[in-house]
Write a protein that holds these residues in place. Sequence first.
Motif: not given
Length: 99
Positions: A5-6, A56-62, A64-75, A96-97
């Motif tokens: 995570v960055v 490329e610097k960090d070698g990661i692909e960020s 939205m699929g790497n996080i949890s789905t939107v919660s009711m609280h966030e909505k 999640m990724g």
Amino acid sequence: MTFNVVFQPEGIKGCIQEGKTILEAARDLGVDIDAPCGGAVSCGKCKVKIREGYSEKDGIESKMGNISTVSMHEKTLLTEAEFAEGFRLACCTKIMGML
């Protein structure tokens, strides 16, 4: 399982256990995210923007699929426009990724 995570713009990165919230990950890595309610999902102040793409610097692909789905609280605390721009609440968004 752990994921890289960055946090930008600081560039602080580390390996974080799957299922931890972004707020927990930030605290583990010493990144300051404003969370007056202490992570109780009641104030909506811990907004973070998820940036998608390959670093490329960090070698990661960020993505939205790497996080949890939107919660009711966030909505209740974020607008549709904020979601469309990639904003989430750090206190209830789980890793999640790679981010």
